[in-house]
Design an enzyme around this catalytic site. Structure first.
Site, mmCIF file in Angstrom:
data_model
loop_
_atom_site.group_PDB
_atom_site.id
_atom_site.type_symbol
_atom_site.label_atom_id
_atom_site.label_comp_id
_atom_site.label_asym_id
_atom_site.label_seq_id
_atom_site.Cartn_x
_atom_site.Cartn_y
_atom_site.Cartn_z
ATOM 1 N N LYS A 22 45.998 6.462 -100.802
ATOM 2 C CA LYS A 22 46.608 6.962 -99.696
ATOM 3 C C LYS A 22 45.928 6.563 -98.348
ATOM 4 O O LYS A 22 44.591 6.384 -98.393
ATOM 5 C CB LYS A 22 46.244 8.463 -99.768
ATOM 6 C CG LYS A 22 47.368 9.618 -100.403
ATOM 7 C CD LYS A 22 46.941 10.840 -100.415
ATOM 8 C CE LYS A 22 47.735 11.868 -100.919
ATOM 9 N NZ LYS A 22 47.428 13.175 -100.746
ATOM 10 N N ARG A 62 54.409 -6.735 -94.026
ATOM 11 C CA ARG A 62 54.741 -5.987 -95.178
ATOM 12 C C ARG A 62 53.863 -5.755 -96.134
ATOM 13 O O ARG A 62 54.395 -5.498 -97.131
ATOM 14 C CB ARG A 62 56.270 -6.712 -95.446
ATOM 15 C CG ARG A 62 57.571 -6.619 -94.319
ATOM 16 C CD ARG A 62 58.698 -7.065 -94.870
ATOM 17 N NE ARG A 62 59.669 -6.882 -93.985
ATOM 18 C CZ ARG A 62 60.113 -8.052 -93.116
ATOM 19 N NH1 ARG A 62 59.436 -9.205 -93.415
ATOM 20 N NH2 ARG A 62 61.031 -7.752 -92.268
ATOM 21 N N GLU A 66 33.923 17.550 -101.535
ATOM 22 C CA GLU A 66 34.902 16.846 -102.191
ATOM 23 C C GLU A 66 34.394 16.878 -103.784
ATOM 24 O O GLU A 66 35.319 17.054 -104.702
ATOM 25 C CB GLU A 66 35.186 15.351 -101.779
ATOM 26 C CG GLU A 66 35.752 15.416 -100.566
ATOM 27 C CD GLU A 66 37.262 15.683 -100.409
ATOM 28 O OE1 GLU A 66 37.983 16.049 -101.387
ATOM 29 O OE2 GLU A 66 38.009 15.774 -99.252
ATOM 30 N N LYS A 106 40.075 11.402 -110.604
ATOM 31 C CA LYS A 106 41.153 10.871 -109.723
ATOM 32 C C LYS A 106 41.864 9.792 -110.284
ATOM 33 O O LYS A 106 43.248 9.731 -110.301
ATOM 34 C CB LYS A 106 40.309 10.553 -108.330
ATOM 35 C CG LYS A 106 41.502 10.196 -107.373
ATOM 36 C CD LYS A 106 40.889 10.402 -106.109
ATOM 37 C CE LYS A 106 42.109 10.336 -105.105
ATOM 38 N NZ LYS A 106 41.878 10.247 -103.694
ATOM 39 N N ASN A 152 44.625 18.151 -103.221
ATOM 40 C CA ASN A 152 44.812 18.931 -101.889
ATOM 41 C C ASN A 152 43.936 20.307 -101.804
ATOM 42 O O ASN A 152 44.231 20.966 -100.927
ATOM 43 C CB ASN A 152 46.317 18.865 -101.391
ATOM 44 C CG ASN A 152 46.624 17.665 -100.986
ATOM 45 O OD1 ASN A 152 45.894 16.652 -100.261
ATOM 46 N ND2 ASN A 152 47.771 17.254 -101.535
ATOM 47 N N GLU A 169 52.363 11.422 -105.581
ATOM 48 C CA GLU A 169 52.066 12.865 -105.149
ATOM 49 C C GLU A 169 53.497 13.847 -105.357
ATOM 50 O O GLU A 169 53.996 14.572 -104.747
ATOM 51 C CB GLU A 169 51.418 13.293 -103.890
ATOM 52 C CG GLU A 169 50.846 14.600 -103.867
ATOM 53 C CD GLU A 169 50.134 14.863 -102.585
ATOM 54 O OE1 GLU A 169 50.463 15.491 -101.615
ATOM 55 O OE2 GLU A 169 48.870 14.056 -102.374
#
Length: 371
Positions: free
Chosen positions: A148, A126, A190, A232, A250, A242
């Protein structure tokens, strides 16, 4: 092989998420710096890396952290490793080596390793702590920060995953000296994205400094990594899961992920597909009357200056794009949302793209092959 990056003074940023805040350390020679690893002392550790990175950096990190051989798992390099089969194998390894809940999983590698290790850490017992040690430019400026994590599915990229923040990001610019030139260029996609979506001055800086960045000039590398991580970190602190502003990150990815899925994750590196997606997003913004034609051309030109592709795969059709984009995570209420540009340095998320404009864009790019 690129020349090693000379050492420059380290820098540190903070991702502000209350009790789950964590530092981003950026510098040269950090992997061999005992002080950089101070949070991991006296913690049970396991390390996940790939067979390409291991040959360059595993020995140094193992010595710093005193990790036994059985506590390291080496997986094949490449996007195909980001799959549920590998997730199960990693979980088996953690269980077999009796990884406790207070342990830390160290992700040593690029975006694939970071995404895979983060997802495994999110679901093992978990949730356990993990640390990002990104060794590619793409991972250092983007994927290692923000929590992410996840793996791919045959129907789309990153469709299985979880938000799980690292406890530390350790970005050593010396690792970029071992990158193949193609992977370095892929990471720059990026970097370009950040200038496009939120910092027109940084975009102009990239136009002026691209040759120096490609040559891995130390100060230029540090400046680019720090600027992207700072942007970021601010976005993630304001919108961790998000729900709003973070979706701007994105930019280029809706088109890029469709290309990756269509080509089976085998033809393009992630950054290469994103570069094509950035070009398509800029051109769609131009078609909508938002982005000035001259600025759309600047996007194409800076992508080209980085040695990145800007044309869609041969044989890919508008129908292929639409089919793959239908599975995109940004689909909401049956409508596909795009990240587009009002102007260079100002992005927005919108579901109000007229179908005729989207069709015109895809027809133009799929039939022309070049733009």
């Amino acid at each position: 092989m690129n020349a090693p990056v000379r050492r420059v003074p380290p820098r540190q940023l903070q991702v502000e998420l209350g009790a789950r805040s964590y530092p981003i350390r950026i510098g040269s020679g950090l992997l061999a710096d005992a002080g950089a690893w101070r949070e991991l002392r006296d913690r049970p550790l396991r390390m996940l890396t790939d067979d390409r990175v291991a040959g360059h950096w595993l020995k140094s990190v193992v010595q710093q952290l005193d990790i036994a051989p059985e506590q390291v798992r080496i997986v094949p390099a490449g996007e195909a490793t980001k799959c549920m089969t590998e997730v199960e194998s990693c979980l088996d390894w953690l269980l077999e080596t009796r990884m406790p809940r207070d342990g830390v999983l160290v992700a040593l590698g690029g975006g694939v390793i970071g995404d895979l290790a983060g997802f495994v850490a999110a679901i093992y017992q978990r949730g356990i702590d993990f640390v990002q040690v990104p060794t590619t430019l793409l991972a250092q400026v983007d994927s290692s920060v923000g929590g992410k994590t996840g793996v791919n599915h045959a129907l789309g990229k990153n469709l299985i995953g979880a938000f799980h923040q690292p406890r530390l990001v350790l970005a050593d610019s010396e690792t970029l000296g071992t990158l193949p030139a193609r992977e370095l260029r892929a990471g720059i996609a990026e970097v370009i994205k950040y200038g496009m979506l939120g910092d027109a001055d940084f975009f102009a800086w990239l136009e002026d400094n691209m040759p120096r960045l490609l040559a891995l000039e130390p100060q230029r590398v540090m400046d680019a990594v720090e600027r992207c991580c700072s942007m970021k970190a601010q976005i993630v602190a304001a919108d961790e899961r998000e729900g709003g502003r973070r979706a701007l990150l994105n930019l280029g990815h809706t088109f890029g992920h469709a290309i990756e899925t269509h080509t089976g994750y085998a033809q393009y590196l992630h950054g290469e597909a994103v570069a094509i997606g950035l070009h398509l997003a800029a051109d769609l913004s131009r078609l909508l009357g938002w982005l000035a034609p001259a600025d759309a051309e600047r996007v194409r030109a800076v992508i080209a200056s980085a040695g990145l592709p800007s044309t869609v795969p041969e044989g890919m059709t508008p129908a292929d794009f639409m089919r793959h984009m239908a599975h995109d995570k940004k689909v909401a209420a049956g409508k596909l949302r795009f990240v587009l540009l009002r102007r260079l340095g100002e992005a927005l998320v919108t579901a109000d793209v007229p179908s005729d404009k989207l069709e015109a864009l895809l027809e133009r790019h799929c039939s022309a092959g070049t733009v």
